[in-house]
Design an enzyme around this catalytic site. Structure first.
Site, PDB file in Angstrom:
ATOM      1  CB  SER A   1      -0.947   0.089   1.263  1.00 14.76           C
ATOM      2  OG  SER A   1      -0.158  -0.070   2.484  1.00 14.76           O
TER       3      SER A   1
ATOM      4  CE1 TYR B   1      -3.980  -0.068  -1.195  1.00 12.25           C
ATOM      5  CE2 TYR B   1      -2.948  -2.178  -1.412  1.00 12.25           C
ATOM      6  CZ  TYR B   1      -3.266  -1.329  -1.980  1.00 12.25           C
ATOM      7  OH  TYR B   1      -3.049  -1.030  -3.322  1.00 12.25           O
ATOM      8  N   GLY B   2      -5.400  -0.766   5.318  1.00 10.99           N
ATOM      9  CA  GLY B   2      -5.820  -1.600   6.446  1.00 10.99           C
ATOM     10  C   GLY B   2      -7.433  -1.325   6.691  1.00 10.99           C
TER      11      GLY B   2
ATOM     12  CG  ASN C   1       1.269  -8.939   6.914  1.00 10.54           C
ATOM     13  OD1 ASN C   1       0.982 -10.059   7.109  1.00 10.54           O
ATOM     14  ND2 ASN C   1       2.250  -8.316   6.736  1.00 10.54           N
ATOM     15  CB  THR C   2      -3.878  -5.323   4.369  1.00  8.57           C
ATOM     16  OG1 THR C   2      -3.424  -4.820   5.633  1.00  8.57           O
ATOM     17  CG2 THR C   2      -5.549  -4.939   4.496  1.00  8.57           C
TER      18      THR C   2
ATOM     19  CD  GLU D   1       3.065   5.227   6.354  1.00  8.95           C
ATOM     20  OE1 GLU D   1       2.507   6.329   6.079  1.00  8.95           O
ATOM     21  OE2 GLU D   1       2.981   4.181   5.729  1.00  8.95           O
TER      22      GLU D   1
ATOM     23  CB  CYS E   1       1.452  -4.776   9.652  1.00  7.40           C
ATOM     24  SG  CYS E   1       1.672  -3.256   8.991  1.00  7.40           S
ATOM     25  CB  THR E   2       5.229  -5.016   5.416  1.00  6.88           C
ATOM     26  OG1 THR E   2       4.396  -4.249   4.702  1.00  6.88           O
ATOM     27  CG2 THR E   2       4.959  -6.597   4.776  1.00  6.88           C
TER      28      THR E   2
HETATM   29  N1  DGL Z   1       2.128  -2.639   4.948  1.00  7.26           N
HETATM   30  C1  DGL Z   1       0.797  -2.960   5.232  1.00  7.26           C
HETATM   31  C2  DGL Z   1       0.329  -4.388   5.914  1.00  7.26           C
HETATM   32  O1  DGL Z   1       1.287  -5.106   5.734  1.00  7.26           O
HETATM   33  C3  DGL Z   1      -0.294  -2.093   5.909  1.00  7.26           C
HETATM   34  C4  DGL Z   1      -0.565  -0.559   6.002  1.00  7.26           C
HETATM   35  C5  DGL Z   1      -1.634  -0.224   5.406  1.00  7.26           C
HETATM   36  O2  DGL Z   1      -2.672  -0.423   6.250  1.00  7.26           O
HETATM   37  O3  DGL Z   1      -1.868   0.243   4.356  1.00  7.26           O
HETATM   38  O4  DGL Z   1      -0.646  -4.868   6.058  1.00  7.26           O
END
Ligand code: DGL
Length: 268
Positions: free
Chosen positions: A12, A43-44, A75-76, A155, A187-188
């Site tokens: 994302s 994206y979450g 992950n999302t 962030e 979550c990355t």
């Molecule tokens: N890096 C996204 C993940 O691993 C999460 C960040 C987001 O919510 O966009 O789920």
């Protein structure tokens, strides 16, 4: 030559750069093409339909750029769009997500009884981790917790300070985590605060993130399928769908190296 085509990676935003970084370290000869969908971040909080729509379009972009492998470094999107992307990509490239390799890696761990998972609301509500774990193991208790403030907190640069310590304490004091022996960072973004989380648990909880595990799985695939690069030199490209100086600045923290982000709004 397909071997010298890049590995496509998307997220994302810039969080997936933690996984790209692990790949770069393990496979320095492989070129990377990264796409961060900063126009749709986070994206979450998005619906599964939106995540599938975004993921398909990005996979198409990476294929057009010649990606030999596509890694969903989010992950999302891994939880909500993996099968969809696989179907879309078909036999044009092998698609990886960041959840299955981590679940598979649990098989080798000693003293694993009570496992925690933290991630975005989308990842946790999808129930993807508990479902995949219960299909492969019958003796692991799994406790999930959505920690939606972590990604924006990271962030915004709140790391190893009073604010991040307070947020970490507030989430991870979750009573159901009592006596947990292992925690998956689902979550990355979270590897950036991994040491702080380990410290919160007095280094008594094993904390797992997907970076190295996924990088090893991609390495195995490239070797087995004869797709490992034969080029002497890797060339990386980083695209975002919305550019700000802030993204470029924080991307350095995730990739541990200064990188140049190129704006490519594939949604126009
Ligand atoms: N890096 C996204 C993940 O691993 C999460 C960040 C987001 O919510 O966009 O789920």
């Amino acid at each position: 030559m397909i071997q010298n085509q890049p590995i496509g990676v998307f997220d994302s935003g810039v969080g997936g750069l933690t996984v790209a970084h692990a790949i770069r370290n393990l496979l320095p000869q492989e070129s990377l093409i990264y796409f961060g969908d900063t126009a749709h971040l986070p994206y979450g909080d998005k619906s599964p339909e939106s995540i599938r729509h975004y993921s398909e379009k990005i996979a198409g972009f990476l294929l057009d750029k010649g990606a030999k492998v596509i890694l969903i470094a989010c992950n999302t999107a891994s939880a909500l769009a993996y099968e969809h992307v696989q179907e879309f990509v078909g036999n044009r490239a092998k698609v990886f997500n960041v959840i299955d390799p981590v679940v598979e890696s649990l098989a080798g761990l000693p003293n694993l009884h009570k496992l925690g998972i933290i991630g975005t609301k989308g990842t946790i509500l999808s129930n993807s981790y508990p479902q995949k774990i219960s299909m492969q193991y019958d003796d692991i208790e799994v406790i999930s917790l959505a920690t939606p403030l972590f990604a924006p907190m990271i962030e915004e640069g709140f790391i190893f300070d009073d604010i991040s310590n307070a947020v970490i304490r507030s989430y991870l004091s979750y009573p159901a985590f009592e006596s947990m022996d292992t925690l998956i960072l689902g979550c990355t973004h979270y590897p950036i605060i991994k040491n702080q989380i380990r410290k919160f648990f007095n280094f008594k909880v094993r904390v797992i993130d997907s970076g190295q595990i996924v990088a090893h799985q991609i390495k195995d695939h490239l070797l087995e399928s004869g797709l490992a690069s034969t080029a002497g030199k890797a060339e990386h490209q980083f695209f975002v769908s919305d550019y700000t100086e802030m993204f470029e600045k924080i991307s350095e923290m995730f990739f541990e190296e200064k990188i140049t982000l190129q704006l490519n709004n594939i949604w126009k």
